[in-house]
Design a protein around this motif. Structure first.
Motif, PDB file in Angstrom:
ATOM      1  N   THR A   1     -16.735   5.691 -17.316  1.00 42.92           N
ATOM      2  CA  THR A   1     -17.133   6.423 -16.806  1.00 42.92           C
ATOM      3  C   THR A   1     -16.401   7.826 -15.832  1.00 42.92           C
TER       4      THR A   1
ATOM      5  N   ASP B   1     -22.731   6.062 -10.270  1.00 41.24           N
ATOM      6  CA  ASP B   1     -22.197   6.168 -11.886  1.00 41.24           C
ATOM      7  C   ASP B   1     -22.215   4.757 -11.805  1.00 41.24           C
TER       8      ASP B   1
ATOM      9  N   VAL C   1     -23.716   9.444 -14.968  1.00 38.02           N
ATOM     10  CA  VAL C   1     -22.296   9.764 -14.274  1.00 38.02           C
ATOM     11  C   VAL C   1     -23.210  11.105 -13.067  1.00 38.02           C
TER      12      VAL C   1
END
Ligand code: GUN
Ligand code: ZN
Length: 429
Positions: free
Chosen positions: A126, A380, A423
Motif C-alpha cells: 500500500t 491501510d 488505503v
C-alpha cells in the motif's frame, strides 16, 4: 458514516528488534471514520457497544495485517522480472537498461505503469518508495496511475550523466529543471511525494549529485533515494570514480544528500565507518533479499546495521528482485540471516512482519500515518484469506499459535491468498 471492521488482526506496533512482541487479537473491532482514520480499537463487542450505529464489515475469515511497505522497487523493470544468473553490472547492461530505454515512449510507459501499480496492489503493498524512470513523461505516468488507484507512492526522475546508454543520460541543468517540474506537479498532492533519485554514484558525477541536493533544498519535504554498496565490482568502480570520497556512502554524504528523509538500497558491503555515517544522519537502508540472492550480491549484514543503530526496512527491488511480494522478501530475509550462521540475526515471523510494515513506514517518515493498525493511524490494511487448496491453506491447518500462523503466511503465502487491500479506509483491491 463510520465503518467497524471485525477481524483477526496481527501487527507490530512495538519494535521486535527492541523487545517488542506480536500484537494479536482474535476478534478485534477497528472503527474507521470517513477520512479513513482508525478512531477506536478493542474487542469487537466492546467497540460495537460504544458505537452501535456503525456499518459492520466482517473480515473474520482470514487475518488482517497492516498494508505492506516496499522501501525499494523499480517501476520500469516490471517486465524484466525473472532474469537469473547475472551479477549486477551485467544484469543492468543486458536486462534492465535496454528495457528502461523503452520508457522513452509515453504510451509504452503508461502500459508499464499500469502493470507496475497492479503488481504492487496484488501483492498487498500500500506504500512504496519507487525508483522512477529516466524520462520525465514516464514518471508522470507512474504518479498518474498511483493517484488513480490510490497508492501511497514516493518517487522521482532517475538521473545520471555517465556509465549508462546515451538515451538514459541527462545533464545537471536538465536533471534539476525536469525534477523541479515533476515535483511542482506531484509533491504533496494526494499521497504522492517527490524523491530526488540519482541512479547510483557509479552513473552520477558530482554536478548531478549537486543538482539533486538543489532539488532537496528547493522542494520542501522532498525525499532522497539511491543505491549503495550492492556488488563488489560496483563498489570498486565507485572508489576509482570518486578518489576524494572517504567511501561509497560519502559520495552522497559530501553533497549533503543524506538525512532522515533518505533511503539507500542494499548496503550489503558496508564498512563500519559507513554504518556510522548512516546512523549519524538517521538515513535508512532498504534491504532487498531476493534481489541480493538472485544477483549473487551477497548476504546482508543486518546485525551490524542494528548494532550501529541504522534503520532497516524491506524492498522488493523488482525487477532484480523476484517479484512484488513482501511476504517473499520477508522469507528470503529470514533465510539469508539463517545462512549467515553466527554472524546472522535470527529472525522470527514477528520480525518479518515488522520489517514488511512498521519498519518501512518509519523509514519513509510515515510512522504516525501507517505501518500498524493502532488508533490514530490511517486504515491501510491487507486481508490474508488463504485460497482454498493453496499451499498456505493447507499449511495453516496445523498452525496453533499466532506466531505459527504468521510464519506460515510468510513461508507459504502468495498473492492469491490476499483478499482485500485498503488505503486510508478505501478498498483498492
Ligand atoms: N544499481 C543501479 N541501478 C540498479 C538497478 O536497477 N537495480 C539494482 N538492483 N541495482 C542498481
Ligand atoms: Zn534497485
Amino acid at each position: 458514516m463510520t465503518t467497524l471492521y471485525r477481524a483477526r488482526v496481527l501487527d507490530t506496533p512495538e519494535d521486535p528488534f527492541a523487545g517488542g512482541t506480536l500484537r494479536s487479537a482474535d476478534d478485534a473491532g477497528l472503527l474507521v471514520d470517513d477520512a479513513g482514520t482508525i478512531t477506536a480499537r478493542g474487542d469487537f463487542a466492546a467497540v460495537l457497544r460504544e458505537h452501535p450505529g456503525s456499518d459492520v464489515v466482517d473480515l473474520r475469515d482470514g487475518w488482517l495485517l497492516p498494508g505492506l511497505v516496499d522501501a525499494h522497487v523499480h517501476y520500469p523493470q516490471v517486465r524484466v522480472i525473472g532474469a537469473l544468473g547475472m551479477p549486477l553490472l551485467e544484469w543492468l547492461d543486458r536486462c534492465a537498461l535496454p528495457e528502461e530505454q523503452r520508457l522513452a515512449d509515453p504510451s509504452y510507459a503508461a502500459a508499464v505503469a499500469r502493470e507496475f501499480v497492479d503488481g504492487l496492489v496484488a501483492a498487498g503493498t500500500t506504500t512504496a518508495l519507487v525508483f522512477g524512470s529516466h524520462f520525465a513523461p514516464a514518471v508522470d505516468c507512474l504518479f498518474t496511475e498511483a493517484a488513480r488507484v490510490g497508492l501511497r507512492v514516493t518517487s522521482g526522475l532517475v538521473v545520471s550523466d555517465r556509465g549508462l546508454p546515451e538515451p538514459l543520460l541527462s545533464t545537471p541543468e536538465r536533471a534539476y529543471d525536469d525534477a523541479m517540474a515533476l515535483a511542482t506537479r506531484w509533491h504533496g498532492t494526494g499521497h504522492a511525494r517527490y524523491a530526488a533519485t540519482p541512479r547510483f554514484s557509479y552513473s552520477a558525477d558530482d554536478p548531478v549529485l549537486d543538482a539533486c541536493a538543489a532539488v532537496l533544498e528547493d522542494v520542501d519535504g522532498a525525499w532522497f533515494t539511491s543505491h549503495v554498496n550492492e556488488n563488489p565490482a560496483e563498489v570498486a568502480a565507485v572508489e576509482r570514480l570518486f578518489a576524494d570520497a572517504e567511501h561509497y556512502v560519502d559520495t552522497y554524504d559530501k553533497h549533503g544528500l543524506l538525512g532522515a528523509r533518505a533511503v539507500l538500497a542494499h548496503n550489503v558491503h558496508a564498512t563500519d565507518a559507513e554504518l556510522g555515517v548512516l546512523a549519524a544522519r538517521a538515513t535508512s537502508v532498504a534491504h532487498c533479499p531476493t534481489s541480493n540472492s538472485a544477483l549473487g550480491s551477497g548476504l546482508f549484514p543486518l546485525r551490524r546495521h542494528l548494532e550501529h543503530g541504522v534503520r532497516v526496512a524491506l524492498g522488493s527491488d523488482v525487477g532484480a528482485g523476484t517479484g512484488f511480494s513482501l511476504l517473499a522478501e520477508g522469507l528470503q530475509a529470514y533465510l539469508v540471516q539463517s545462512l549467515l550462521g553466527e554472524a546472522g540475526d535470527p529472525l522470527t515471523a514477528t520480525h518479518l512482519l515488522h520489517l514488511a510494515t512498521r519498519a518501512g513506514a518509519l523509514a519513509l517518515g510515515l510512522g504516525e500515518v501507517v505501518g500498524d493498525l493502532s488508533v490514530g493511524r490511517e486504515f491501510d490494511a491487507v486481508r490474508v484469506r488463504p485460497l482454498l487448496g493453496s499451499r498456505l491453506h493447507l499449511g495453516l491447518r496445523h498452525a496453533a499459535t499466532h506466531e505459527e500462523v504468521l510464519a506460515r503466511i510468510f513461508t507459504l503465502g502468495g498473492d492469491a491468498d490476499l483478499a482485500g487491500v485498503w488505503v486510508a479506509g478505501r478498498r483498492i483491491a
